[in-house]
Design a protein around this motif. Sequence first.
Motif, PDB file in Angstrom:
ATOM      1  N   UNK A 279      40.868  45.373  16.256  1.00  0.00           N
ATOM      2  CA  UNK A 279      39.640  46.094  16.325  1.00  0.00           C
ATOM      3  C   UNK A 279      38.576  45.229  15.379  1.00  0.00           C
ATOM      4  N   UNK A 280      39.358  44.474  14.166  1.00  0.00           N
ATOM      5  CA  UNK A 280      38.543  43.643  13.364  1.00  0.00           C
ATOM      6  C   UNK A 280      37.878  42.407  14.368  1.00  0.00           C
ATOM      7  N   UNK A 281      38.508  42.141  15.186  1.00  0.00           N
ATOM      8  CA  UNK A 281      38.029  40.852  15.976  1.00  0.00           C
ATOM      9  C   UNK A 281      36.831  41.164  16.735  1.00  0.00           C
ATOM     10  N   UNK A 282      36.735  42.473  17.294  1.00  0.00           N
ATOM     11  CA  UNK A 282      35.474  42.843  17.956  1.00  0.00           C
ATOM     12  C   UNK A 282      34.405  43.025  17.132  1.00  0.00           C
ATOM     13  N   UNK A 283      34.698  43.709  15.911  1.00  0.00           N
ATOM     14  CA  UNK A 283      33.762  43.847  14.876  1.00  0.00           C
ATOM     15  C   UNK A 283      33.044  42.205  14.453  1.00  0.00           C
ATOM     16  N   UNK A 284      33.743  41.283  14.261  1.00  0.00           N
ATOM     17  CA  UNK A 284      33.394  39.820  14.106  1.00  0.00           C
ATOM     18  C   UNK A 284      32.726  39.235  15.065  1.00  0.00           C
ATOM     19  N   UNK A 285      32.988  39.682  16.394  1.00  0.00           N
ATOM     20  CA  UNK A 285      32.437  39.107  17.757  1.00  0.00           C
ATOM     21  C   UNK A 285      30.821  39.798  17.708  1.00  0.00           C
ATOM     22  N   UNK A 286      30.867  41.185  17.256  1.00  0.00           N
ATOM     23  CA  UNK A 286      29.396  41.778  17.285  1.00  0.00           C
ATOM     24  C   UNK A 286      28.620  41.458  16.278  1.00  0.00           C
ATOM     25  N   UNK A 287      29.341  41.180  14.929  1.00  0.00           N
ATOM     26  CA  UNK A 287      28.376  40.627  13.680  1.00  0.00           C
ATOM     27  C   UNK A 287      27.689  39.098  14.312  1.00  0.00           C
ATOM     28  N   UNK A 288      28.607  38.559  14.878  1.00  0.00           N
ATOM     29  CA  UNK A 288      28.281  37.338  15.190  1.00  0.00           C
ATOM     30  C   UNK A 288      27.160  37.082  16.290  1.00  0.00           C
ATOM     31  N   UNK A 289      27.596  38.059  17.165  1.00  0.00           N
ATOM     32  CA  UNK A 289      26.441  38.339  18.277  1.00  0.00           C
ATOM     33  C   UNK A 289      24.912  38.652  17.646  1.00  0.00           C
ATOM     34  N   UNK A 290      25.091  39.616  16.912  1.00  0.00           N
ATOM     35  CA  UNK A 290      23.793  40.384  16.163  1.00  0.00           C
ATOM     36  C   UNK A 290      23.089  39.083  15.293  1.00  0.00           C
TER      37      UNK A 290
ATOM     38  N   UNK B 176      23.296  36.036  15.978  1.00  0.00           N
ATOM     39  CA  UNK B 176      22.678  34.925  16.738  1.00  0.00           C
ATOM     40  C   UNK B 176      21.476  35.717  17.342  1.00  0.00           C
ATOM     41  N   UNK B 177      21.449  36.911  17.604  1.00  0.00           N
ATOM     42  CA  UNK B 177      20.083  37.484  18.206  1.00  0.00           C
ATOM     43  C   UNK B 177      19.117  37.466  17.065  1.00  0.00           C
ATOM     44  N   UNK B 178      19.536  37.708  15.831  1.00  0.00           N
ATOM     45  CA  UNK B 178      18.615  37.678  14.772  1.00  0.00           C
ATOM     46  C   UNK B 178      17.929  36.396  14.552  1.00  0.00           C
ATOM     47  N   UNK B 179      18.693  35.497  14.483  1.00  0.00           N
ATOM     48  CA  UNK B 179      18.335  33.845  14.592  1.00  0.00           C
ATOM     49  C   UNK B 179      17.441  33.667  15.811  1.00  0.00           C
ATOM     50  N   UNK B 180      17.573  33.881  16.730  1.00  0.00           N
ATOM     51  CA  UNK B 180      16.708  33.843  18.135  1.00  0.00           C
ATOM     52  C   UNK B 180      15.482  34.503  17.817  1.00  0.00           C
ATOM     53  N   UNK B 181      15.525  35.665  17.270  1.00  0.00           N
ATOM     54  CA  UNK B 181      14.327  36.584  17.103  1.00  0.00           C
ATOM     55  C   UNK B 181      13.344  35.959  15.970  1.00  0.00           C
ATOM     56  N   UNK B 182      14.048  35.418  14.850  1.00  0.00           N
ATOM     57  CA  UNK B 182      13.403  34.500  13.811  1.00  0.00           C
ATOM     58  C   UNK B 182      12.513  33.392  14.718  1.00  0.00           C
ATOM     59  N   UNK B 183      13.405  32.512  15.188  1.00  0.00           N
ATOM     60  CA  UNK B 183      12.819  31.319  15.879  1.00  0.00           C
ATOM     61  C   UNK B 183      11.513  31.647  16.626  1.00  0.00           C
TER      62      UNK B 183
END
Length: 143
Positions: A1-12, A14-21
């Motif tokens: 479950x911890x691994x899925x949480x880290x993947x979701x945080x990384x994806x989020x 990345x999305x925030x970084x793209x949004x900012x750019x």
Amino acid sequence: MNRHHQQGSSSLAFVLLLFSLGMLILNGLQQQLHGQRTAVAGEVRYLKEYAAATSAMAWGGQQSWQGKKHWQCQQQTTGWRACLRITEDGKGIMAAQGVYPKESAPVTLWRWGTLSSGRWAAAPHGWADFCPLPEVDACLLPD
């Protein structure tokens, strides 16, 4: 479950970084567009004033004038005005202005010609881009 949480945080992240750019790029484009819009508006205003001054020159050429060695001006009801001055050597110079915003300097067109029996005859190649009179004070049109 911890691994899925880290993947979701990384994806989020990345999305925030793209949004900012994307926001930074859009802001830069908006600033460029504003600058270009201002430049185009200035060009349009100048072209309108130039066209009005051209009309004032044509209108002034149809008026009756006196052969005076100081500026004499006539104003049309729309605000165009044409001014004429006879130089010491008998040549005539006409200055014409259209309606212009009070916060900017008017576009003034200058043209050499002759005055005969109160009628103005423009010289075919008499256009000048600036006041051709040698004295600065001689170029000041009356208000």
